[in-house]
Design an enzyme around this catalytic site. Structure first.
Site, mmCIF file in Angstrom:
data_model
loop_
_atom_site.group_PDB
_atom_site.id
_atom_site.type_symbol
_atom_site.label_atom_id
_atom_site.label_comp_id
_atom_site.label_asym_id
_atom_site.label_seq_id
_atom_site.Cartn_x
_atom_site.Cartn_y
_atom_site.Cartn_z
ATOM 1 N N ASP A 49 -7.626 -24.850 34.154
ATOM 2 C CA ASP A 49 -7.087 -24.069 35.277
ATOM 3 C C ASP A 49 -7.184 -22.567 35.039
ATOM 4 O OD1 ASP A 49 -6.215 -26.629 36.258
ATOM 5 O OD2 ASP A 49 -4.410 -26.431 35.043
ATOM 6 N N GLU A 235 -6.856 -29.719 45.429
ATOM 7 C CA GLU A 235 -6.005 -28.848 44.626
ATOM 8 C C GLU A 235 -6.726 -27.562 44.235
ATOM 9 O OE1 GLU A 235 -5.224 -31.680 41.587
ATOM 10 O OE2 GLU A 235 -6.855 -30.992 40.308
#
Length: 345
Positions: A49, A235
C-alpha cells in the site's frame, strides 16, 4: 490482516486484505529479473500500500506495516535508491477513537501524507480499528488524521477528525487530493460488503486545513459496477488530474494472488460521474520483460510539475514466493494521452 485476532468473516472486510509486517525484518532489496519500463522491486521483505509524495527533491512513501505503526521510505530518484526511514512514524496510542486487539494490534492501514499550505505541517491520513466495534461480530475501521512538523514523523492524531460508518460498513484506504481550485478531498473505500469508493471534502485553509470535513460523503463507484467483474472487491482509490480529466484509480480482486490489478475510471468533475475504462493500467503480466504478479495498491504523482503528459506511479506486487507477507515496491512513469493511461515497456 491475517495475523489479527479477528473472526474469518471480519478478515474479508478489510482493504487490500493485507497482512501486517514486521518492522524488524529489514533485509536488503529483493533481487529479480530486470523489468523494462518499470523499476524495482524495492523495499523487501514487504512494503504494501505505498503512498507517494514529492518534496525538497525527494520522493517519500509510507506503507502498511505491523498493525502497530507504519513504515516509511525515501528516494532521490524514484526509480532507484529507496531506503527505509527510522521509526516510530505514528503515535497511534494517542488516538482516542482507535482500539487494540488483545495482541496490541491497531489494524493500521494504508497511510497517505501531504504538506498543508496554512502552516507547512504534514498531515497523514490513515485507517485504524474502531474501538467501539472491537469484540463485536462487525469489527470495522475508521479513518483519522495525524499531524507532524517533519515528513518522517512522529505524527500525532487529531482526535476531533475521524470518520466511522458504524451503521453500515467501516471506512479504509484514505487518499488526499487537491484540485486546481484549491479545494481538498479524501477519497476512500467503504468496507465489504458495501464496498463503495467515496469522496469527501475537507477544509482547504486555516488552522483546520485537511482535518475538518466540509459537507457529506459522495459515492463515486461501487464494486462490480458498470458491467465489470471485480472479484467482489474494489479498494485503494486514488485521484489525480491531468488537463480537464480526473483519473480515479483503484485495485480489484485479491491482493494475495495474480488476480490483483490497477484499474481506472475518468470524469470531467472530481465528484463524477466516473466512467470505467475496459483495459486495466496494470495486471499480472510478462509484458515488461519480467514477471509482474498481482500489481496494485497504487499511488500517483499528484502535481503534473509542468508535464501534463506523465504521472509517476508507485505500487506493490507479489514475489515468486506468492506470499502476502512479501509484497515489494515498483515504480514507473505513466503516459497520459487524453483520457487513457499506459506504461510503455
Amino acid at each position: 490482516m491475517f495475523r489479527f485476532s479477528l473472526p474469518l468473516a471480519v478478515l474479508f472486510t478489510t482493504s487490500a486484505l493485507s497482512s501486517p509486517l514486521s518492522l524488524a525484518a529489514r533485509r536488503p532489496e529483493a533481487t529479480a529479473e530486470q523489468c523494462h519500463g518499470i523499476s524495482g522491486p524495492f523495499l523487501a521483505p514487504s512494503f504494501p500500500d505505498p503512498s507517494l509524495y514529492y518534496i525538497d527533491d525527494t520522493w517519500y512513501s509510507f506503507g502498511t506495516s505491523n498493525g502497530k505503526d507504519f513504515q516509511g521510505a525515501k528516494s532521490a530518484e524514484l526509480k532507484s535508491g529507496w531506503s527505509k526511514l527510522d521509526g516510530p512514524i505514528l503515535a497511534i496510542d494517542e488516538a482516542t477513537w482507535a482500539g487494540q486487539q488483545e495482541n496490541g494490534v491497531y489494524g493500521l492501514w494504508a497511510p497517505d501524507v501531504f504538506q498543508r499550505t496554512s502552516d507547512s505541517k504534514f498531515v497523514m491520513y490513515f485507517a485504524a480499528l474502531d474501538k467501539e466495534t472491537i469484540g463485536t461480530d462487525n469489527v470495522q475501521h475508521c479513518i483519522g488524521a495525524a499531524i507532524s512538523d517533519e515528513i518522517g514523523g512522529v505524527y500525532h492524531p487529531e482526535n476531533d477528525f475521524v470518520q466511522c460508518n458504524r451503521t453500515s460498513s467501516g471506512v479504509i484506504d484514505p487518499a488526499w487530493f487537491k484540485d486546481n481550485d484549491g479545494k481538498q478531498y479524501i477519497i476512500y473505500k467503504t468496507e465489504i460488503p458495501e464496498n463503495w469508493l467515496e469522496i469527501r471534502e475537507v477544509r482547504s485553509s486555516g488552522p483546520k486545513e485537511g482535518v475538518e470535513f466540509v459537507g457529506n460523503a459522495q459515492k463515486l463507484l461501487q464494486v462490480n459496477g458498470q458491467g465489470f467483474s471485480d472479484g467482489n472487491n474494489m479498494e485503494a482509490p486514488y485521484i489525480f488530474r491531468r488537463g480537464d480529466t480526473y483519473f480515479l484509480t483503484y485495485s480489484t480482486h485479491f491482493t494475495g494472488d495474480g488476480s490483483y490489478d490497477v484499474q481506472y475510471a475518468t470524469a470531467k468533475k472530481v465528484t463524477g460521474p466516473y466512467t470505467r475504462v475496459k483495459t486495466p493500467l496494470l495486471k499480472t503480466t510478462d509484458t515488461f520483460g519480467c514477471t509482474l504478479t498481482g500489481p496494485g495498491g497504487a499511488s500517483f504523482q499528484r502535481n503534473a510539475q509542468g508535464d501534463e503528459g506523465v504521472a509517476k506511479i508507485i505500487f506493490h506486487g507479489l514475489t515468486d514466493a506468492m506470499d502476502i507477507n512479501k509484497r515489494v515496491v515498483y515504480t514507473a512513469t505513466v503516459q497520459v494521452d487524453g483520457d487513457k493511461l499506459s506504461i510503455q515497456p
